[in-house]
Structure formats: structure tokens, C-alpha cells
Scaffold this motif. Structure first.
Motif, PDB file in Angstrom:
ATOM      1  N   PHE A  47       6.550  -4.636  -3.733  1.00  0.00           N
ATOM      2  CA  PHE A  47       7.584  -4.210  -2.805  1.00  0.00           C
ATOM      3  C   PHE A  47       7.040  -4.214  -1.379  1.00  0.00           C
ATOM      4  CE2 PHE A  47       8.303  -2.332  -6.927  1.00  0.00           C
ATOM      5  CZ  PHE A  47       9.610  -2.736  -7.192  1.00  0.00           C
ATOM      6  N   ALA A  48       7.943  -4.206  -0.414  1.00  0.00           N
ATOM      7  CA  ALA A  48       7.551  -4.275   0.991  1.00  0.00           C
ATOM      8  C   ALA A  48       6.959  -2.971   1.512  1.00  0.00           C
ATOM      9  CB  ALA A  48       8.753  -4.661   1.857  1.00  0.00           C
ATOM     10  N   ASN A  49       7.340  -1.847   0.900  1.00  0.00           N
ATOM     11  CA  ASN A  49       6.883  -0.554   1.404  1.00  0.00           C
ATOM     12  C   ASN A  49       7.019   0.515   0.328  1.00  0.00           C
ATOM     13  OD1 ASN A  49       9.676   0.420   1.492  1.00  0.00           O
ATOM     14  ND2 ASN A  49       9.893  -0.875   3.302  1.00  0.00           N
ATOM     15  N   PHE A  50       6.568   1.699   0.651  1.00  0.00           N
ATOM     16  CA  PHE A  50       6.585   2.810  -0.305  1.00  0.00           C
ATOM     17  C   PHE A  50       8.012   3.220  -0.668  1.00  0.00           C
ATOM     18  CE2 PHE A  50       6.031   7.355  -1.472  1.00  0.00           C
ATOM     19  CZ  PHE A  50       5.180   7.163  -2.546  1.00  0.00           C
ATOM     20  N   TYR A  51       8.916   3.218   0.299  1.00  0.00           N
ATOM     21  CA  TYR A  51      10.298   3.594   0.025  1.00  0.00           C
ATOM     22  C   TYR A  51      10.905   2.689  -1.051  1.00  0.00           C
ATOM     23  CZ  TYR A  51      15.269   4.323   0.527  1.00  0.00           C
ATOM     24  OH  TYR A  51      16.589   4.573   0.254  1.00  0.00           O
ATOM     25  N   GLU A  52      10.729   1.372  -0.909  1.00  0.00           N
ATOM     26  CA  GLU A  52      11.264   0.445  -1.909  1.00  0.00           C
ATOM     27  C   GLU A  52      10.611   0.649  -3.266  1.00  0.00           C
ATOM     28  OE1 GLU A  52      11.128  -3.620  -0.613  1.00  0.00           O
ATOM     29  OE2 GLU A  52      12.356  -3.209   1.162  1.00  0.00           O
ATOM     30  N   THR A  53       9.322   0.909  -3.264  1.00  0.00           N
ATOM     31  CA  THR A  53       8.618   1.166  -4.524  1.00  0.00           C
ATOM     32  C   THR A  53       9.207   2.383  -5.219  1.00  0.00           C
ATOM     33  OG1 THR A  53       6.592   0.243  -3.581  1.00  0.00           O
ATOM     34  CG2 THR A  53       6.352   1.576  -5.575  1.00  0.00           C
ATOM     35  N   SER A  72       1.763   2.753  -6.454  1.00  0.00           N
ATOM     36  CA  SER A  72       1.037   2.819  -5.191  1.00  0.00           C
ATOM     37  C   SER A  72       1.985   2.385  -4.077  1.00  0.00           C
ATOM     38  CB  SER A  72      -0.223   1.953  -5.235  1.00  0.00           C
ATOM     39  OG  SER A  72       0.112   0.605  -5.427  1.00  0.00           O
ATOM     40  N   TYR A  73       1.482   2.241  -2.869  1.00  0.00           N
ATOM     41  CA  TYR A  73       2.321   2.001  -1.695  1.00  0.00           C
ATOM     42  C   TYR A  73       3.331   0.864  -1.890  1.00  0.00           C
ATOM     43  CZ  TYR A  73       3.771   0.841   3.015  1.00  0.00           C
ATOM     44  OH  TYR A  73       4.521   0.574   4.113  1.00  0.00           O
ATOM     45  N   GLY A  74       2.879  -0.294  -2.277  1.00  0.00           N
ATOM     46  CA  GLY A  74       3.761  -1.451  -2.352  1.00  0.00           C
ATOM     47  C   GLY A  74       3.848  -2.091  -3.716  1.00  0.00           C
ATOM     48  N   ARG A  75       3.531  -1.324  -4.749  1.00  0.00           N
ATOM     49  CA  ARG A  75       3.631  -1.919  -6.086  1.00  0.00           C
ATOM     50  C   ARG A  75       3.776  -0.845  -7.150  1.00  0.00           C
ATOM     51  NH1 ARG A  75      -1.201  -1.543  -8.926  1.00  0.00           N
ATOM     52  NH2 ARG A  75      -2.966  -1.149  -7.581  1.00  0.00           N
TER      53      ARG A  75
END
Length: 111
Positions: free
Chosen positions: A49-55, A78-81
Motif C-alpha cells: 500500500f502507499a501509506n499506513f492509512y491504506e494499509t 507495517s507502514y505500507g504492507r
């Protein structure tokens, strides 16, 4: 049947799939792979994902699917996955329940 329609697995006889059956099912599940062996075996996929919110939005949607199916994956977030790992402990391996949940999880991002 819709990919996200709830299925009551409590009324289904479940058993571990054989290795060839798992490989056959994985062929139709892009990005999912076999992790581990035997009773410790699972199917796993890492979603980026692009960022923590999307994750976290993905994790929350996945939590709803898992709750509806009464089948709960192991998650590494984690932050982007997010890495998702599925197996069926009470059958000592990978069952059709895991395959069904993987399909439903993939459908969350299919749009």
C-alpha cells in the motif's frame, strides 16, 4: 454466489487439502503462495500500500471478512504492507476454508 457473500463454514466438513490440491487452488489466486509444510503449512500473500492509512483500511476490511467467516488469519502489519497467512489449525493444514478466505481477501482490492 458473490465472492463476498457470507458462508457458514461451521456446517461444513473440513479436512486438510493435499499438496497437489493446494497448488491447483493457488494457481487461481494471484500472489498467494505456499508457506511452510505439513501441519504448519499455510498460504500467504503480502499486499502493498502507499501509506499506513491504506494499509489499516485494508486490515479493517479484512477483519470484517474474517469475522463473518469465523476464520481468522495471522497478520503482519507495517507502514505500507500487510502479510496475510491462512491455515486451518483444527485440520492440521490448509483447507478449503483458507482458499475461500483468500478469494474473499483478494476481492477486497479487485475494484
Amino acid at each position: 454466489m458473490s465472492t463476498l457473500q457470507q458462508k457458514d463454514w461451521s456446517r461444513q466438513k473440513r479436512s486438510a487439502l493435499s499438496a497437489p490440491q493446494v497448488r491447483e487452488q493457488l494457481a487461481a489466486l494471484p500472489g498467494w503462495e505456499l508457506a511452510g509444510e505439513g501441519g504448519q503449512g499455510a498460504i500467504a500473500k503480502t499486499f502493498g500500500f502507499a501509506n499506513f492509512y491504506e494499509t489499516m483500511a485494508f486490515v479493517n476490511a479484512l477483519a470484517l471478512v474474517a469475522h463473518q467467516q469465523d476464520h481468522h488469519p495471522d497478520l503482519e502489519v507495517s507502514y505500507g504492507r500487510c502479510t496475510v497467512r491462512l491455515n486451518t489449525h483444527d485440520v492440521g493444514g490448509i483447507s478449503e476454508t483458507d482458499i475461500d478466505c483468500a478469494r474473499r481477501i483478494n476481492a477486497l482490492l479487485a475494484a
